[in-house]
Scaffold this motif. Structure first.
Motif, PDB file in Angstrom:
ATOM      1  N   ASP A 280     123.095  26.544 -60.501  1.00  0.00           N
ATOM      2  CA  ASP A 280     123.507  26.457 -59.101  1.00  0.00           C
ATOM      3  C   ASP A 280     124.719  25.553 -58.968  1.00  0.00           C
ATOM      4  OD1 ASP A 280     121.421  28.039 -58.361  1.00  0.00           O
ATOM      5  OD2 ASP A 280     120.059  26.349 -58.010  1.00  0.00           O
ATOM      6  N   ASP A 281     125.651  25.930 -58.083  1.00  0.00           N
ATOM      7  CA  ASP A 281     126.836  25.113 -57.825  1.00  0.00           C
ATOM      8  C   ASP A 281     126.512  24.139 -56.701  1.00  0.00           C
ATOM      9  OD1 ASP A 281     129.286  23.999 -57.517  1.00  0.00           O
ATOM     10  OD2 ASP A 281     130.298  25.804 -56.787  1.00  0.00           O
ATOM     11  N   LEU A 282     126.463  22.875 -57.024  1.00  0.00           N
ATOM     12  CA  LEU A 282     126.102  21.855 -56.036  1.00  0.00           C
ATOM     13  C   LEU A 282     127.341  21.288 -55.383  1.00  0.00           C
ATOM     14  CD1 LEU A 282     123.408  20.000 -58.136  1.00  0.00           C
ATOM     15  CD2 LEU A 282     123.079  21.846 -56.512  1.00  0.00           C
ATOM     16  N   ASP A 283     128.153  22.158 -54.814  1.00  0.00           N
ATOM     17  CA  ASP A 283     129.417  21.704 -54.244  1.00  0.00           C
ATOM     18  C   ASP A 283     129.169  20.885 -52.979  1.00  0.00           C
ATOM     19  OD1 ASP A 283     132.088  21.351 -54.063  1.00  0.00           O
ATOM     20  OD2 ASP A 283     132.604  23.491 -54.095  1.00  0.00           O
ATOM     21  N   GLU A 284     130.226  20.269 -52.510  1.00  0.00           N
ATOM     22  CA  GLU A 284     130.128  19.428 -51.323  1.00  0.00           C
ATOM     23  C   GLU A 284     129.609  20.234 -50.141  1.00  0.00           C
ATOM     24  OE1 GLU A 284     133.054  16.533 -48.681  1.00  0.00           O
ATOM     25  OE2 GLU A 284     133.826  17.638 -50.381  1.00  0.00           O
ATOM     26  N   PRO A 285     128.595  19.704 -49.432  1.00  0.00           N
ATOM     27  CA  PRO A 285     128.072  20.443 -48.280  1.00  0.00           C
ATOM     28  C   PRO A 285     129.158  20.673 -47.240  1.00  0.00           C
ATOM     29  CG  PRO A 285     126.653  18.589 -48.850  1.00  0.00           C
ATOM     30  CD  PRO A 285     127.900  18.440 -49.657  1.00  0.00           C
ATOM     31  N   GLU A 286     129.148  21.865 -46.656  1.00  0.00           N
ATOM     32  CA  GLU A 286     130.127  22.151 -45.617  1.00  0.00           C
ATOM     33  C   GLU A 286     129.750  21.429 -44.337  1.00  0.00           C
ATOM     34  OE1 GLU A 286     130.788  26.223 -44.895  1.00  0.00           O
ATOM     35  OE2 GLU A 286     131.218  26.722 -46.989  1.00  0.00           O
ATOM     36  N   ALA A 287     130.767  20.861 -43.693  1.00  0.00           N
ATOM     37  CA  ALA A 287     130.512  20.162 -42.442  1.00  0.00           C
ATOM     38  C   ALA A 287     130.205  21.169 -41.348  1.00  0.00           C
ATOM     39  CB  ALA A 287     131.722  19.319 -42.055  1.00  0.00           C
ATOM     40  N   ALA A 288     129.264  20.813 -40.492  1.00  0.00           N
ATOM     41  CA  ALA A 288     128.930  21.689 -39.371  1.00  0.00           C
ATOM     42  C   ALA A 288     130.088  21.706 -38.384  1.00  0.00           C
ATOM     43  CB  ALA A 288     127.662  21.189 -38.694  1.00  0.00           C
ATOM     44  N   ALA A 289     130.193  22.783 -37.658  1.00  0.00           N
ATOM     45  CA  ALA A 289     131.244  22.879 -36.647  1.00  0.00           C
ATOM     46  C   ALA A 289     131.046  21.769 -35.618  1.00  0.00           C
ATOM     47  CB  ALA A 289     131.184  24.243 -35.976  1.00  0.00           C
ATOM     48  N   PRO A 290     132.139  21.107 -35.196  1.00  0.00           N
ATOM     49  CA  PRO A 290     131.992  19.985 -34.260  1.00  0.00           C
ATOM     50  C   PRO A 290     131.465  20.457 -32.913  1.00  0.00           C
ATOM     51  CG  PRO A 290     134.302  20.587 -34.486  1.00  0.00           C
ATOM     52  CD  PRO A 290     133.550  21.374 -35.508  1.00  0.00           C
ATOM     53  N   THR A 291     130.660  19.618 -32.293  1.00  0.00           N
ATOM     54  CA  THR A 291     130.190  19.897 -30.938  1.00  0.00           C
ATOM     55  C   THR A 291     131.306  19.559 -29.956  1.00  0.00           C
ATOM     56  OG1 THR A 291     129.333  17.666 -30.615  1.00  0.00           O
ATOM     57  CG2 THR A 291     127.853  19.289 -31.630  1.00  0.00           C
ATOM     58  N   ALA A 292     131.118  19.972 -28.731  1.00  0.00           N
ATOM     59  CA  ALA A 292     132.116  19.662 -27.704  1.00  0.00           C
ATOM     60  C   ALA A 292     132.278  18.155 -27.538  1.00  0.00           C
ATOM     61  CB  ALA A 292     131.709  20.312 -26.381  1.00  0.00           C
ATOM     62  N   GLU A 293     131.147  17.426 -27.619  1.00  0.00           N
ATOM     63  CA  GLU A 293     131.229  15.972 -27.461  1.00  0.00           C
ATOM     64  C   GLU A 293     131.986  15.340 -28.620  1.00  0.00           C
ATOM     65  OE1 GLU A 293     128.241  12.256 -26.518  1.00  0.00           O
ATOM     66  OE2 GLU A 293     127.672  13.679 -28.070  1.00  0.00           O
ATOM     67  N   GLN A 294     131.718  15.802 -29.831  1.00  0.00           N
ATOM     68  CA  GLN A 294     132.416  15.252 -30.997  1.00  0.00           C
ATOM     69  C   GLN A 294     133.913  15.515 -30.901  1.00  0.00           C
ATOM     70  OE1 GLN A 294     130.250  17.217 -34.109  1.00  0.00           O
ATOM     71  NE2 GLN A 294     128.691  15.607 -34.280  1.00  0.00           N
TER      72      GLN A 294
END
Length: 815
Positions: A578-592
């Protein structure tokens, strides 16, 4: 035969009548337990009184006294007769003749006799020199002769005992400890000595002596019943064997169980263990109270002098919300409300274990009487506190026993009742099932640096034998129970699956490694198919070793360890890929996104602080982790030192970090600049949360260098010296090989502590690396963090540089 007729036989026919009456009494099926012991003592009193008065001339200034167990009126079928012939010294010849008139008939009947002839002065002198003699005299009871002489000795001996208690009680405690070291703990032994082992009849007698000193007293609830049960078992043992023995040998347990009307030998042992546990716990609490009183007496005169005669106020130091330390114990804060705080028992227990302190008896009883049951599933805080308690090492045992003594464990985990005090008839096992499970958790706490999910390891250790006591294979039964318990505790579906797999297959590695051909690919593949993932394999390896080490010295060896390690290596190779690459960041919320734009516009940090709500009580576990505490979102223009600055400010404000994510935030088209977004879940150690405006002000100062975080934390540490607490495994820092194509992943596993993340962030800043992202988790008391770092040009670090950064960071955390 009635008691009156029995006594009449003694009067009519002398010693032979006593022997016959005694035999009839012991053969009466309808009379057993305390009534039979009392009747036997009364029968013996009548016979000895007759012997005392049988001479032509009644002796003056002499009395016959029963001491020890006979003095308490607790004669078992083969008990010794402990007697003292007390005299005033006026006629030694007459006393000698009287002694012969009493002792010889006793010997002629084959009864064991422990006897002495003394004046009151001699008795007191001997007691002052021999603690065992003094303990026996505390139970002195008049049988015949001069009642005033007996009463005078009793009064003098009790006065001596109370006057000398500060000196003699530590002596008694040491005697109990030495005996426990020789004989072991009654509540775990397969062939226990009912009298001498820790938690046995000797300890029950010691507790009576402490109470007689008026210095301290044992917790009374259940103590008399526990003592009675052990005496009943000893009676049955004497009748079954026909011998004066206190050792409950394996070959006699079925017969003793039958004598007591119990189902089988396991039922007998479980009752013995339960009684011993009550006495052992009462002893722990009592000796702790004796120590507290003696320390208080030693310190009080000096404090009075310093305070001008005023009464000193006990210092109370906060440990957690609703929990404080006072006088060397963990007690509830004055504002604590068990009826409104169902997590309080676990929070208090975790705080006590982490601090290496005992839980106050009063606190445990108050919680047991008033705490509300935990909802299902448990709140996230309850799960965290359970994991913290289990991961605290050796102190976990004493704290767990305190909760169990008042029924709190079975209230929280009803399935515990089936394994509680359950014996294991296996020469390899040295503990009952429940104690083995706690011992496994203690052992597993030493391996928390070896695994990515220490919380799952610790809970699996607690549950791995939970199926014992159910019909069939305990691993199969345990898998079903573990699924239910894990879901009730609040783990999500994936974690429940892992825990049930660990319980189902907790014997798989050691049995395969020692009984199968590891060169056969099918052997390795079968294990890989059972565990299914690298993470589960890692956990199962640690659980296997912890389980074996907690079983007993014969269950683990370097040879077994090497075979298991070889199997794990082969299985890991099959599972690799398995490729344990860097987790993808979740899409930012409106508040973020709003915070990021505001941070660019203002040129400084902006933040949002918002309380998180727990999942509904009737919610089913989902794939999403349950929120915990308060969500803190911070946006900061990209610059060096952001992680240590934010972590340091949180530490200064006594906020515990549960999870944290740091990543670069993409900005909308047309907005220039780069922003770091930090998403934290935090909880106050105790007290209320700080205001958002104050956090932001301190963060501004931390980023511009005007707030000396290191100095503030050092001042606090100096003001509140570290308690002895738990000895946690050393921090472990590793470079995850091939974990990401874009960055070097540095993994840190360490004991959570105030300022830990600040120290890690500062060390990485000092190493000159750039941070792409950070993923921080606190699982119980264990921090499991991953940092994705690059060099100044944004490329992964070279192998040598990465190893150097990891080594320096590990040195910093161990320093």
């Amino acid at each position: 035969m009635t008691s009156t007729n029995v006594h009449k036989d003694v009067e009519d026919s002398g010693p032979s009548g006593y022997a016959a009456a005694r035999l009839r009494l012991l053969q009466e099926g309808a009379r057993s337990g305390p009534p039979r012991r009392s009747a036997l003592a009364e029968l013996t009193d009548d016979w000895l009184s007759g012997l005392f008065a049988a001479g032509s001339e009644q002796p003056r200034g002499v009395s016959l006294i029963a001491v020890g167990g006979y003095g308490r009126g607790e004669l078992s079928p083969r008990s010794d007769l402990d007697l003292v012939l007390l005299h005033d010294g006026s006629d030694p010849g007459a006393v000698a003749a009287l002694a012969d008139r009493i002792w010889y008939p006793v010997w002629d009947l084959g009864l064991a006799l422990d006897h002495s002839v003394r004046t009151p002065a001699e008795a007191r002198k001997t007691a002052a020199e021999d603690l065992k003699v003094q303990l026996g005299l505390l139970d002195a009871r008049h049988i015949a002769g001069d009642l005033g002489l007996t009463a005078g000795l009793r009064t003098a001996v009790l006065a001596d005992w109370r006057n000398q208690a500060p000196k003699r009680l530590p002596e008694l405690q040491e005697l109990c400890a030495e005996r426990a070291e020789r004989q072991g703990e009654l509540q775990y032994l397969l062939e226990p000595d009912l009298k001498e082992a820790r938690g046995g009849l000797r300890d029950a007698t010691a507790l009576r002596a402490v109470a007689a000193s008026w210095l301290a007293d044992a917790p009374r609830e259940g103590l008399d019943d526990a003592r009675r049960r052990l005496l009943d078992v000893r009676d049955a043992l004497h009748l079954a064997t026909g011998r004066a023995t206190d050792r409950l040998a394996l070959q006699e347990q079925d017969q003793v169980a039958a004598e007591l009307g119990l189902l089988d030998a396991d039922t007998l042992l479980r009752q013995v263990y339960e009684a011993a546990r009550v006495i052992s716990y009462a002893s722990d609490v009592t000796w702790r109270e004796v120590g507290r009183v003696l320390r208080s007496r030693a310190v009080r005169p000096r404090l009075r002098a310093m305070l001008g005669g005023g009464k000193p106020v006990a210092e109370r130091s906060p440990l957690a919300e609703g929990v404080v330390e006072q006088d060397g114990e963990v007690v509830l804060a004055r504002a604590a409300r068990p009826d409104r705080d169902p997590v309080l028992p676990l929070r208090a227990a975790a705080a006590a274990a982490q601090a290496g302190l005992p839980l106050s008896l009063h606190a445990v009883r108050r919680m047991a009487a008033g705490v509300r049951p935990l909802p299902t599933p448990w709140p996230a805080e309850a799960r965290e506190q359970l994991v913290t308690l289990l991961g605290s090492g050796q102190p976990t045992i004493e704290v767990w026993e305190a909760l169990e003594a008042e029924g709190l464990i079975t209230q929280m985990l009803p399935d515990w009742e089936r394994v509680r005090c359950r014996p294991q008839r296996n020469a390899v096992h040295i503990w009952t099932v429940d104690r083995h499970l706690i011992e496994t958790a203690v052992r597993a706490s030493e391996f928390t640096r070896r695994v990515h999910r220490p919380d799952l390891l610790l809970v699996a250790a607690l549950l791995h034998d939970i199926g014992k006591g159910w019909p069939g294979d305990h691993s199969v039964a345990g898998e079903i129970i573990a699924k239910d318990v894990a879901a009730r505790i609040g783990f999500d579906r994936d974690d429940v699956a892992v825990l049930s797999t660990l319980v189902r297959h907790h014997l798989l590695l050691v049995e395969t490694a020692t009984r199968r051909d590891l060169e056969d690919p099918a052997t390795v593949r079968s294990v890989a198919d059972a565990v299914r993932s690298q993470g589960t394999l890692e956990l199962l390896h640690a659980l296997t070793e912890a389980d074996a080490l907690a079983t007993g010295p014969a269950a683990w060896s370097s040879w077994r360890g090497s075979l298991v390690a070889d199997l794990v290596k082969r299985v890991a190779a099959v599972l690799a890929g398995d490729d344990l690459d860097e987790p993808e960041a979740a899409a930012p919320t409106a508040e973020q996104e709003r915070l990021a734009i505001e941070a660019i516009a203002t040129g400084g940090p902006v933040l949002s602080l918002r309380a998180q709500t727990e999942a509904p009580v009737d919610a089913q576990p989902s794939g999403d982790p349950e929120p915990l505490g308060v969500e803190l979102v911070i946006a900061v223009p990209d610059q060096p030192g952001v992680l240590p600055a934010v972590a340091g400010v949180l530490a200064v404000h006594r906020l515990t970090v549960r999870t944290a994510e740091l990543s670069a935030q993409d900005l909308p088209d047309g907005v220039e600049g780069s922003v770091l977004l930090l998403n934290w879940r935090v909880a106050a150690q105790y007290g209320s949360l700080p205001q958002a405006a104050r956090l932001r002000a301190d963060l501004v100062r931390a980023l511009d260098g005007s707030l000396d975080i290191a100095g503030r934390l050092a001042e606090r540490d100096a003001a509140y010296p570290r308690r002895r607490g738990v000895v946690a495994p050393a921090a472990r820092v590793t470079v995850a090989p091939a974990a990401s194509r874009h960055a070097t992943v540095i993994e840190v596993r360490a004991q959570d502590a105030p300022g830990l993340l600040f120290r890690i962030g500062q060390a990485l800043e000092d190493a000159g690396v750039r941070m792409r992202s950070a993923h921080v988790s606190t699982l119980g008391a264990n921090a499991v963090d991953a940092f994705y770092v690059t060099d100044g040009k944004g490329a992964p670090l070279g192998a040598g540089e990465a190893a150097s950064v990891a080594r320096k960071l590990e040195e910093t955390l161990r320093g």
